[in-house]
Design a protein around this motif. Structure first.
Motif, PDB file in Angstrom:
ATOM      1  N   TRP A  14     -25.519  26.901  20.370  1.00 54.77           N
ATOM      2  CA  TRP A  14     -24.835  26.767  19.085  1.00 54.77           C
ATOM      3  C   TRP A  14     -24.389  25.328  18.863  1.00 54.77           C
ATOM      4  O   TRP A  14     -24.256  24.894  17.712  1.00 54.77           O
ATOM      5  CB  TRP A  14     -23.679  27.756  18.933  1.00 54.77           C
ATOM      6  N   THR A  15     -24.176  24.550  19.933  1.00 49.56           N
ATOM      7  CA  THR A  15     -23.792  23.147  19.747  1.00 49.56           C
ATOM      8  C   THR A  15     -24.950  22.331  19.177  1.00 49.56           C
ATOM      9  O   THR A  15     -24.724  21.393  18.420  1.00 49.56           O
ATOM     10  CB  THR A  15     -23.276  22.519  21.061  1.00 49.56           C
ATOM     11  N   LEU A  16     -26.174  22.707  19.531  1.00 50.43           N
ATOM     12  CA  LEU A  16     -27.348  22.067  18.928  1.00 50.43           C
ATOM     13  C   LEU A  16     -27.403  22.385  17.438  1.00 50.43           C
ATOM     14  O   LEU A  16     -27.584  21.494  16.602  1.00 50.43           O
ATOM     15  CB  LEU A  16     -28.634  22.534  19.615  1.00 50.43           C
ATOM     16  N   ALA A  17     -27.231  23.650  17.099  1.00 48.83           N
ATOM     17  CA  ALA A  17     -27.240  24.050  15.686  1.00 48.83           C
ATOM     18  C   ALA A  17     -26.130  23.348  14.917  1.00 48.83           C
ATOM     19  O   ALA A  17     -26.335  22.902  13.778  1.00 48.83           O
ATOM     20  CB  ALA A  17     -27.098  25.568  15.575  1.00 48.83           C
ATOM     21  N   ALA A  18     -24.973  23.204  15.532  1.00 50.58           N
ATOM     22  CA  ALA A  18     -23.848  22.536  14.867  1.00 50.58           C
ATOM     23  C   ALA A  18     -24.148  21.061  14.628  1.00 50.58           C
ATOM     24  O   ALA A  18     -23.827  20.519  13.560  1.00 50.58           O
ATOM     25  CB  ALA A  18     -22.576  22.697  15.696  1.00 50.58           C
ATOM     26  N   ALA A  19     -24.761  20.395  15.606  1.00 48.57           N
ATOM     27  CA  ALA A  19     -25.104  18.974  15.443  1.00 48.57           C
ATOM     28  C   ALA A  19     -26.120  18.788  14.335  1.00 48.57           C
ATOM     29  O   ALA A  19     -26.003  17.882  13.496  1.00 48.57           O
ATOM     30  CB  ALA A  19     -25.636  18.406  16.762  1.00 48.57           C
ATOM     31  N   MET A  20     -27.121  19.656  14.309  1.00 48.53           N
ATOM     32  CA  MET A  20     -28.152  19.557  13.277  1.00 48.53           C
ATOM     33  C   MET A  20     -27.572  19.871  11.896  1.00 48.53           C
ATOM     34  O   MET A  20     -27.799  19.140  10.930  1.00 48.53           O
ATOM     35  CB  MET A  20     -29.315  20.497  13.608  1.00 48.53           C
ATOM     36  N   ALA A  21     -26.815  20.948  11.818  1.00 47.31           N
ATOM     37  CA  ALA A  21     -26.211  21.334  10.541  1.00 47.31           C
ATOM     38  C   ALA A  21     -25.205  20.284  10.074  1.00 47.31           C
ATOM     39  O   ALA A  21     -25.128  19.988   8.876  1.00 47.31           O
ATOM     40  CB  ALA A  21     -25.535  22.702  10.670  1.00 47.31           C
TER      41      ALA A  21
END
Length: 165
Positions: A14-21
């Motif tokens: 989810w930290t990857l998704a948060a960085a991308m988003a």
């Protein structure tokens, strides 16, 4: 194969998704709040042969913001490596400069500020890519399309400035 007890834990996905988003949302906000896009002012500008059709910009920037978010995440998760803090600092600098471009060009309706502002964006992004390479070569490769787009966007901005400035 098991991880050794000395290996750093991997951050959740989810930290990857948060960085991308996060990168995508910031880019969208910058553009939306500055009135970028198909405005009467922009339509009235003389554009040269380098300027792509308007539909290209949201597609390209969506892909690029997602890539740069993922690249920053890769470096962030390797924060214990030498140069990671510098790399992330340069990334933050280029992102701030990038987000300032739309308000300078579209918000202030200034082809001159757009042409001038894009140069430090390109330089900072290039420096971030070099710093990323020292920490995580794959992250640097993920920044490469962005830097190439900025080279192209710089040429477009300067051509628009030359035709309208």
């Amino acid at each position: 194969m098991t991880e050794s007890s000395s290996a750093a834990p991997r951050p959740p996905l989810w930290t990857l998704a948060a960085a991308m988003a996060g990168c995508l949302v910031l880019g969208m906000l910058s553009g939306t709040l500055s009135g970028s896009g198909d405005t009467p002012w922009y339509r009235a500008l003389v554009k040269g042969s380098l300027t792509p059709p308007n539909w290209v910009f949201p597609v390209a920037w969506t892909i690029l913001y997602l890539l740069i978010g993922a690249a920053a995440w890769r470096v962030w998760r390797r924060g214990d490596r030498p140069g990671a803090r510098l790399a992330l600092g340069l990334f933050a600098l280029q992102l701030v400069l990038n987000l300032a471009w739309s308000p300078m060009f579209f918000g202030l309706e200034s082809v001159t500020l757009g042409a001038v502002t894009i140069v430090p964006v390109l330089l900072a992004a290039g420096a971030a890519m070099i710093a990323f390479r020292r920490v995580d070569p794959a992250a640097a490769a993920m920044l490469a399309p962005y830097v190439l787009w900025l080279v192209y966007a710089t040429a477009v901005a300067w051509q628009i400035w030359r035709l309208n400035g």
